[in-house]
Each structure stands twice: as C-alpha cells, then as structure tokens.
Scaffold this motif. Structure first.
Motif, mmCIF file in Angstrom:
data_model
loop_
_atom_site.group_PDB
_atom_site.id
_atom_site.type_symbol
_atom_site.label_atom_id
_atom_site.label_comp_id
_atom_site.label_asym_id
_atom_site.label_seq_id
_atom_site.Cartn_x
_atom_site.Cartn_y
_atom_site.Cartn_z
ATOM 1 N N ALA A 13 14.249 -13.257 -2.147
ATOM 2 C CA ALA A 13 14.184 -12.861 -0.976
ATOM 3 C C ALA A 13 12.613 -13.040 -0.617
ATOM 4 N N GLY A 14 11.705 -13.141 -1.257
ATOM 5 C CA GLY A 14 10.337 -13.328 -1.070
ATOM 6 C C GLY A 14 10.084 -14.881 -0.726
ATOM 7 N N LEU A 15 10.767 -15.710 -1.399
ATOM 8 C CA LEU A 15 10.866 -17.430 -1.326
ATOM 9 C C LEU A 15 11.545 -17.658 0.197
ATOM 10 N N GLU A 16 12.270 -16.769 0.792
ATOM 11 C CA GLU A 16 12.958 -17.130 2.005
ATOM 12 C C GLU A 16 12.114 -16.574 3.143
ATOM 13 N N VAL A 17 11.142 -15.799 2.893
ATOM 14 C CA VAL A 17 10.379 -15.646 3.953
ATOM 15 C C VAL A 17 9.317 -16.780 4.421
ATOM 16 N N ASP A 18 9.631 -17.219 5.757
ATOM 17 C CA ASP A 18 9.101 -18.359 6.228
ATOM 18 C C ASP A 18 8.178 -17.851 7.474
ATOM 19 N N THR A 61 18.095 -7.246 2.136
ATOM 20 C CA THR A 61 17.736 -8.570 2.678
ATOM 21 C C THR A 61 18.315 -9.599 1.754
ATOM 22 N N GLY A 62 17.994 -9.336 0.209
ATOM 23 C CA GLY A 62 18.616 -10.161 -0.617
ATOM 24 C C GLY A 62 20.014 -10.363 -0.675
ATOM 25 N N PHE A 63 20.778 -9.127 -0.551
ATOM 26 C CA PHE A 63 22.229 -9.301 -0.476
ATOM 27 C C PHE A 63 22.688 -9.970 0.965
ATOM 28 N N PHE A 98 19.541 -16.812 12.272
ATOM 29 C CA PHE A 98 18.066 -17.137 12.337
ATOM 30 C C PHE A 98 17.895 -15.536 12.671
ATOM 31 N N TRP A 99 18.327 -15.025 13.551
ATOM 32 C CA TRP A 99 17.681 -13.663 14.017
ATOM 33 C C TRP A 99 18.197 -12.548 13.016
ATOM 34 N N VAL A 100 19.360 -12.682 12.210
ATOM 35 C CA VAL A 100 19.699 -11.679 11.258
ATOM 36 C C VAL A 100 18.767 -11.781 10.051
ATOM 37 N N THR A 101 18.475 -13.094 9.667
ATOM 38 C CA THR A 101 17.420 -13.340 8.470
ATOM 39 C C THR A 101 16.212 -12.924 8.823
ATOM 40 N N SER A 102 15.440 -12.959 10.300
ATOM 41 C CA SER A 102 14.442 -12.745 10.782
ATOM 42 C C SER A 102 14.074 -11.070 10.758
ATOM 43 N N LYS A 103 15.102 -10.480 11.152
ATOM 44 C CA LYS A 103 15.310 -9.060 11.356
ATOM 45 C C LYS A 103 15.120 -8.430 9.803
ATOM 46 N N ALA A 104 16.039 -9.131 9.077
ATOM 47 C CA ALA A 104 16.289 -8.316 7.640
ATOM 48 C C ALA A 104 15.015 -8.629 7.054
ATOM 49 N N ILE A 105 14.321 -9.757 7.126
ATOM 50 C CA ILE A 105 12.915 -9.833 6.258
ATOM 51 C C ILE A 105 12.030 -9.019 6.866
ATOM 52 N N ALA A 106 11.699 -8.768 8.163
ATOM 53 C CA ALA A 106 10.864 -8.031 8.871
ATOM 54 C C ALA A 106 10.994 -6.432 8.318
ATOM 55 N N GLY A 136 6.831 -6.396 -6.946
ATOM 56 C CA GLY A 136 6.282 -7.232 -7.367
ATOM 57 C C GLY A 136 7.070 -8.707 -7.424
ATOM 58 N N ALA A 137 8.458 -8.455 -7.758
ATOM 59 C CA ALA A 137 8.994 -9.949 -7.479
ATOM 60 C C ALA A 137 9.135 -10.325 -5.959
ATOM 61 N N PHE A 138 9.207 -9.421 -5.254
ATOM 62 C CA PHE A 138 9.046 -9.899 -3.839
ATOM 63 C C PHE A 138 7.916 -10.491 -3.468
ATOM 64 N N VAL A 139 6.740 -9.976 -3.941
ATOM 65 C CA VAL A 139 5.457 -10.446 -3.515
ATOM 66 C C VAL A 139 5.058 -11.697 -4.363
ATOM 67 N N ALA A 140 5.614 -11.966 -5.574
ATOM 68 C CA ALA A 140 5.597 -13.327 -6.015
ATOM 69 C C ALA A 140 6.278 -14.397 -5.396
#
Length: 405
Positions: A67-72, A124-126, A142-150, A229-233
């Motif tokens: 999930a952290g890697l997916e943050v753009d 978000t990960g799910f 795009f908007w589902v991903t962006s809103k879930a990550i935010a 921690g995993a998300f931050v990494a």
C-alpha cells in the motif's frame, strides 16, 4: 510428520479453497477468516499456532508495504483540492461518529475514536488488491485509489496519535523515533543500493521486503502496530523511485503484491482464531446488522453526495466509486483487535464489528459484475473523469514544480 501434514492441509485450504469459492462471489479473505473461526470453535486455544502468527505478521506487513509503494505523490497532487475536501468531510464524520460512540456506548475518547476509525476507514491494501477486477473504468479506479490512500494516510496518523495520547512523554519519544525513521530509511535504502545491490543483482525485492519488516516491528515496539512501519517503508521506497528506480519499479511492485497474496490468507485465518466465543452470539448478530444498516448507507451516501453535487459527476459513476470504497475489512479487524486487547472491548461489540466488516466487504462483489480477486492483472481504458478536468485546470493556473518522486 503429523505437524507437516497439518501445515500442508492448512496451506492448501487457505490458498486454494477460498479461490474456488470466489465463483459464488465470496471474497477469499472472508473465507479464510471463517476457517479460522471454525478452528477456534472446534479446538479452542489449540488453534493459536505461533508459526501461523508469524505468517500472519508477514501478511499484514507486506500488504501495507505494498500500500505504501502504491502512493504516487504526483497522482495525489493531481486531485489535491477534491482530496482535501474529501478529508475535511472525513474528519467531520469521524468526529461525529466518535462523539456518538462516546455518548451512547459509554466509551472513553480514545476507544471511541478507534471505533470510529474501524467503522469509517476503507482498507486500502485490500481495495488496491481487488480494484481492477470490479469492472470500474480508468478514471473511477484513479479516484477510488486516491481517496483510499488519502484516507489511509489520515487514519494511520490518527491511529498513531490516539494509541500514544495517554502518555505525552511516550508520544513525544515515539514521534521522534518515527521522524528519525522517515529520515533514516532513505539512508538505509541508499546504502543497500550502493554496497549490496551492485554485487547481488536482482536483490532489490528481498531488501525492500526485509527493510519493510524491520520497520514494521520497530513501530510495533513503539506501541502502535506493524502496519504503520510497513506503510512508511513502502512510502519512502516510492519517494526514492527516481534515485533508485529498480527499488520501487513496477516489477518489484508486482512482486510485493504476489508476496502479500501468499501470506495475507494466514492473517485472516489467524484473526478468525482469535474471535472470542462471546462474539458468536445473537446479540452480536443483531448489533452488527444494526451497525451495517446505519453506517454503511451513511458512508456510501456521503461519498455519493460529495461527488454528485460538489464535482458534478453522474449518479451512476458516483455510486460505483462510493461502493468500491465500502470495504473496511483489514482496518476493522486490526482496530477491533486493538480495542479488545487494550481497551477491554466487549465480545458483543467485537462480533458486531466483524459482521459489519464482513457485510461491507461482500457488497462490492454483489454489486459489480466480477467477484473479488487477489491478483488483478487486466487494465482498461476509459473516458476522463469530471474531477480530472478540475485538477488539470487547477494545475494550469499554478506554477509548475519539480516532482518529488
């Protein structure tokens, strides 16, 4: 020999049978959780296996690493204004839900806020793992991903603060340690990229996963949870994509997804084995149905109204985005466990939360054409989303900046 056979049967049961049942529109994680609950009812404490617990930790950590890697950052900046409006509304709804939990359920403010996060935060990960199998077009994804990550970034920050708010000294030390991690992880990745990767080609994936696991255990020691921690990494690795392109490359992203796919079923199974017997009751069933009837339409309706009237989206697309953001399975499971272990949450309310998470997770697979799948691969093109035009117009009226990733 007996233990090896049991583990083999368990692996087969968690990796094969849930996939087979997806033809009936039953999400695989729910099947794994039901298997764990059945094991708990059949064998009691004997179903709590340390090895399964370790595999579960690998699963939840790798999922949030992904999930952290997916943050753009570029994509988040693209829709900054709509996302800020979304977070403002999320803050108000969270505060209102926490107040209701404090007032009517007689909870202290910290468990009340955690309960609100458990009810309102999409997993978000799910969602990312299942998104492309729902038949949404490119703009909707795009908007589902962006809103879930935010929403997840906001929820993780709130989780960190709430869990440590009872001890200001500990909160200050943990905040300092987290800030040090944010500055230290890039140095760790760069050092590995300079001194290890040139002598071990193709090792970026294993190094990324190991750093993610170390960061996950570090935040667990700080008094929060592995997922922070995993998300931050994963987020730090994504921000280093220009300097170390292979670290967060598309190939590594897909590899982390596959890694999580293998281990996440053990997390759901392990969560099922920790369901107390008191959570499987008629009271929990009725309370879970009441929570679902009240909260789920409110969540879907809030997002639908926001997109329909603030951004002029047609009602059908607004509804599709709203329903796709409905699942809260992982966040609800994590926070329900924290509430039970640290704040003595009643078994009835714990069971109600699990039923609520189960029902809102099933909803998208019933509404959309395709059932959930844990390894989406297809990509589809579609017309532009109305908010894309808003974001592009805003971008043309502001000075250009250098991307951080």
């Amino acid at each position: 020999m007996r233990n090896e056979l049991i583990y083999l049967v368990l692996i087969f049961g968690l990796l094969v049978l849930p996939r087979a049942l997806q033809r009936f529109k039953i999400p695989a994680p729910l099947t794994c959780m039901v298997f764990g609950t059945v094991a708990m009812l059949a064998w009691g404490d004997e179903s709590h296996d340390p090895l399964v617990g370790w595999l579960a930790t690998l699963g939840i950590s790798s999922l949030f690493l992904f999930a952290g890697l997916e943050v753009d950052p570029r994509e988040l900046r693209k829709g900054l204004k709509p996302l800020l409006a979304h977070l403002a509304i999320r803050t108000l709804t969270l505060a209102g839900t926490a107040w209701l939990a404090w007032h009517y359920l007689a909870l202290e403010w910290r468990p009340a806020v955690l309960l609100a996060l458990a009810l309102l935060t999409p997993s978000t990960g799910f969602i990312l793992d299942t998104l492309e199998r729902l038949g949404l077009d490119e703009a909707e994804r795009f908007w589902v991903t962006s809103k879930a990550i935010a929403g997840e970034l906001f929820a993780l920050a709130a989780l960190f603060f709430v869990l440590l708010a009872d001890d200001p000294g500990h909160l200050a030390l943990s905040t300092g340690a987290l800030v040090a991690m944010l500055f230290g992880l890039p140095l760790v990745f760069i050092a590995l990229g300079r001194w290890v990767v040139p002598h071990a080609p193709g090792s970026e994936f294993s190094l990324l996963v190991m750093v993610g696991l170390v960061a996950a255990f570090a935040t667990a020691k700080l008094g929060v949870y592995y997922l922070v921690g995993a998300f931050v990494a994963g987020l730090v690795a994504r921000l280093l994509r220009i300097r170390m392109p292979r670290l967060a490359s598309d190939q590594n992203l897909h590899a982390v997804r596959l890694f999580a796919t293998f281990f996440v079923p053990f997390y759901f199974f392990n969560a099922g084995t920790k369901v107390p017997e008191g959570a499987v009751s008629w009271e929990a069933l009725l309370m879970g149905l009441a929570l679902t009837a009240l909260v789920l339409p409110f969540r879907i309706g809030t997002i639908w109204l926001q997109r329909r009237f603030m951004f002029g989206e047609d009602h059908r697309s607004s509804l599709r985005v709203s329903v796709a953001l409905a699942p809260t399975l992982i966040f609800t499971l994590v926070l329900a466990g924290i509430l039970r272990d640290r704040f003595a949450l009643s078994d009835t309310l714990f069971g109600a939360l699990l039923l609520y998470a189960t029902l809102n997770t099933i909803l998208p697979s019933l509404v959309f054409r395709s059932p959930f799948d844990v390894d989406p691969m297809d990509t589809r093109k579609a017309p532009r989303h109305p908010e894309d035009a808003i974001a592009d117009d805003a971008g043309r009226n502001t000075p250009r900046t250098v991307s951080l990733d």
